[in-house]
Scaffold this active site. Structure first.
Site, PDB file in Angstrom:
ATOM      1  N   HIS A  61       0.809  -1.214   0.000  1.00 41.13           N
ATOM      2  CA  HIS A  61       0.000   0.000   0.000  1.00 41.13           C
ATOM      3  C   HIS A  61       0.844   1.267   0.000  1.00 41.13           C
ATOM      4  O   HIS A  61       1.941   1.285   0.549  1.00 41.13           O
ATOM      5  CB  HIS A  61      -0.887   0.052   1.260  1.00 41.13           C
ATOM      6  CG  HIS A  61      -1.770  -1.135   1.419  1.00 41.13           C
ATOM      7  ND1 HIS A  61      -1.990  -1.716   2.641  1.00 41.13           N
ATOM      8  CD2 HIS A  61      -2.484  -1.866   0.534  1.00 41.13           C
ATOM      9  CE1 HIS A  61      -2.816  -2.740   2.500  1.00 41.13           C
ATOM     10  NE2 HIS A  61      -3.127  -2.852   1.231  1.00 41.13           N
ATOM     11  N   TYR A 130       2.406   1.144  13.614  1.00 38.93           N
ATOM     12  CA  TYR A 130       2.820   2.042  12.534  1.00 38.93           C
ATOM     13  C   TYR A 130       2.741   3.481  13.025  1.00 38.93           C
ATOM     14  O   TYR A 130       1.705   3.900  13.534  1.00 38.93           O
ATOM     15  CB  TYR A 130       1.853   2.019  11.353  1.00 38.93           C
ATOM     16  CG  TYR A 130       1.468   0.712  10.765  1.00 38.93           C
ATOM     17  CD1 TYR A 130       1.915   0.360   9.503  1.00 38.93           C
ATOM     18  CD2 TYR A 130       0.583  -0.158  11.415  1.00 38.93           C
ATOM     19  CE1 TYR A 130       1.514  -0.822   8.907  1.00 38.93           C
ATOM     20  CE2 TYR A 130       0.184  -1.335  10.835  1.00 38.93           C
ATOM     21  CZ  TYR A 130       0.644  -1.657   9.577  1.00 38.93           C
ATOM     22  OH  TYR A 130       0.246  -2.827   8.996  1.00 38.93           O
TER      23      TYR A 130
END
Length: 177
Positions: A61, A130
């Site tokens: 992504h 993240y």
């Protein structure tokens, strides 16, 4: 210095935090603005956590401009093979990728700058943290390339989302110019 920084190539940086173990467990700093600024890594704007079962592949992504993102990725529990693919068509490294294992034992983190697709395969059930820089998540700017691009993933044990299964190959994907 609480971190060691190692260039993996293509502008992707492996971050090795100092870990202070004792009989209670351990302590480590995960982010320190002054240290990351020295390395040119921006301040995170968004923090995400995912849980993935063994075999899950998430990615590859990225977000297009003007909502591009950088990511600092680390594993809180488990083990992943983490991958960053250069999707900047004007780059001499377009299509090249780097990968490394991140796990709860090595405590490593990976800095993935904007212009790279990111993904990982869970080698064990894993919790991944993240830190997202530059821009918050923007669904209309999100793009992906097909997971099969990465040769190092274990293709015998793959769990994909419907969305990730439909990602185009890199030569058909909308990428950075």
């Amino acid at each position: 210095m609480p971190f060691d920084f190692e260039e993996l190539g293509l502008g992707v940086m492996l971050i090795k935090p100092k870990v202070f173990p004792d009989n209670r467990g351990y302590f480590k700093e995960v982010f320190k603005e002054s240290e990351f600024k020295k390395m040119g890594i921006p301040i995170p704007l968004q923090v995400n956590v995912s849980y993935s079962k063994r075999g899950v592949i998430r990615g590859l992504h990225y977000q297009l401009q003007p909502k591009e993102q950088g990511k600092i990725v680390t594993v809180l529990k488990g083990k992943i093979l983490d991958v960053a693919v250069d999707v900047r068509r004007s780059s001499q490294n377009f299509g090249k990728y780097v990968y490394t294992e991140l796990n709860e034992e090595n405590h490593f983190m990976l800095w993935i700058p904007p212009g790279f697709a990111h993904g990982f395969q869970a080698l064990k059930d894993s919790v991944v943290l993240y830190f997202v820089t530059h821009n918050e998540y923007s669904p209309q700017h999100e793009r992906c390339i097909n997971y099969s691009y990465v040769k190092e993933w274990n293709k015998n044990e793959v769990i994909l989302s419907d969305k990730d299964a439909k990602c185009p190959p890199i030569d058909k994907a909308e990428v950075f110019e």
